[in-house]
Design a protein around this motif. Structure first.
Motif, PDB file in Angstrom:
ATOM      1  N   ILE A 160      43.341 -52.663  78.709  1.00 22.97           N
ATOM      2  CA  ILE A 160      42.332 -53.695  78.919  1.00 22.97           C
ATOM      3  C   ILE A 160      42.683 -54.433  80.196  1.00 22.97           C
ATOM      4  O   ILE A 160      43.844 -54.822  80.413  1.00 22.97           O
ATOM      5  N   THR A 161      41.698 -54.616  81.066  1.00 20.89           N
ATOM      6  CA  THR A 161      41.943 -55.312  82.326  1.00 20.89           C
ATOM      7  C   THR A 161      41.934 -56.819  82.108  1.00 20.89           C
ATOM      8  O   THR A 161      41.574 -57.311  81.041  1.00 20.89           O
ATOM      9  N   GLY A 164      39.848 -58.723  83.240  1.00 22.30           N
ATOM     10  CA  GLY A 164      38.456 -59.101  83.028  1.00 22.30           C
ATOM     11  C   GLY A 164      37.867 -58.618  81.718  1.00 22.30           C
ATOM     12  O   GLY A 164      36.711 -58.922  81.409  1.00 22.30           O
ATOM     13  N   GLY A 165      38.646 -57.844  80.951  1.00 23.22           N
ATOM     14  CA  GLY A 165      38.194 -57.423  79.628  1.00 23.22           C
ATOM     15  C   GLY A 165      37.636 -56.014  79.556  1.00 23.22           C
ATOM     16  O   GLY A 165      37.193 -55.588  78.480  1.00 23.22           O
ATOM     17  N   SER A 166      37.670 -55.259  80.648  1.00 22.53           N
ATOM     18  CA  SER A 166      37.221 -53.866  80.590  1.00 22.53           C
ATOM     19  C   SER A 166      38.257 -53.021  79.862  1.00 22.53           C
ATOM     20  O   SER A 166      39.467 -53.191  80.065  1.00 22.53           O
ATOM     21  N   THR A 167      37.772 -52.117  79.021  1.00 14.48           N
ATOM     22  CA  THR A 167      38.684 -51.347  78.172  1.00 14.48           C
ATOM     23  C   THR A 167      38.584 -49.850  78.441  1.00 14.48           C
ATOM     24  O   THR A 167      37.571 -49.357  78.960  1.00 14.48           O
ATOM     25  N   ASN A 168      39.640 -49.152  78.056  1.00 15.66           N
ATOM     26  CA  ASN A 168      39.671 -47.703  78.176  1.00 15.66           C
ATOM     27  C   ASN A 168      40.539 -47.163  77.039  1.00 15.66           C
ATOM     28  O   ASN A 168      41.521 -47.823  76.646  1.00 15.66           O
ATOM     29  N   SER A 227      41.840 -55.721  72.455  1.00 19.17           N
ATOM     30  CA  SER A 227      41.238 -56.990  72.865  1.00 19.17           C
ATOM     31  C   SER A 227      42.353 -57.936  73.311  1.00 19.17           C
ATOM     32  O   SER A 227      43.528 -57.672  73.083  1.00 19.17           O
ATOM     33  N   LYS A 231      42.309 -46.585  89.900  1.00 15.31           N
ATOM     34  CA  LYS A 231      41.770 -46.992  88.600  1.00 15.31           C
ATOM     35  C   LYS A 231      42.670 -46.596  87.421  1.00 15.31           C
ATOM     36  O   LYS A 231      42.293 -46.832  86.279  1.00 15.31           O
TER      37      LYS A 231
END
Length: 121
Positions: A51-52, A54-58, A70, A104
């Motif tokens: 999770i970045t 900023g909240g982006s997940t993978n 989260s 990335k």
């Protein structure tokens, strides 16, 4: 310096759920990308979810649709909600504070001590 302490592991039956927590120290939590790794006996450590800041997940393909990562920046904590657990999810789970590289991909940094998750009937 960042210190990480995982909790929430344990023994659960197949199909069950667990939530792992990773509490961090240090004032720079909000700028770190965070990741969860796992390592099963005799296998290499693998990246499970990231999770970045900023909240982006993978997610790894093996856990997509079952695990959710989260973070709560106010509490300096990252979570891993694990549902529909399978015996092959059995491993030591490690929290990590790292960065997202320009390509990335996630670059690991600081490690926690790990928490055991065992899925068995």
């Amino acid at each position: 310096q960042v210190q990480l302490v995982e909790s929430g592991g344990g023994l659960v039956q197949p199909g069950g759920s667990l939530r792992l927590s990773c509490a961090t120290s240090g004032s720079l939590f909000s700028i770190h990308a965070m990741g969860w790794y796992r390592q099963a006996p005799g296998k290499q450590r693998e990246l499970v979810a990231t999770i970045t800041s900023g909240g982006s997940t993978n997610y790894a393909d093996s856990v997509k649709g079952r695990f959710t990562i989260s973070r709560d920046n106010a509490k300096n904590t990252v979570y891993l909600q694990m549902n529909t657990l399978k015996p092959e999810d059995t491993a030591v789970y490690y929290c990590n504070a790292g960065v997202i590289r320009l390509d990335k991909n996630y670059e690991p940094g600081y490690w926690g001590q790990g928490t055991q998750v065992t899925v068995s009937s």
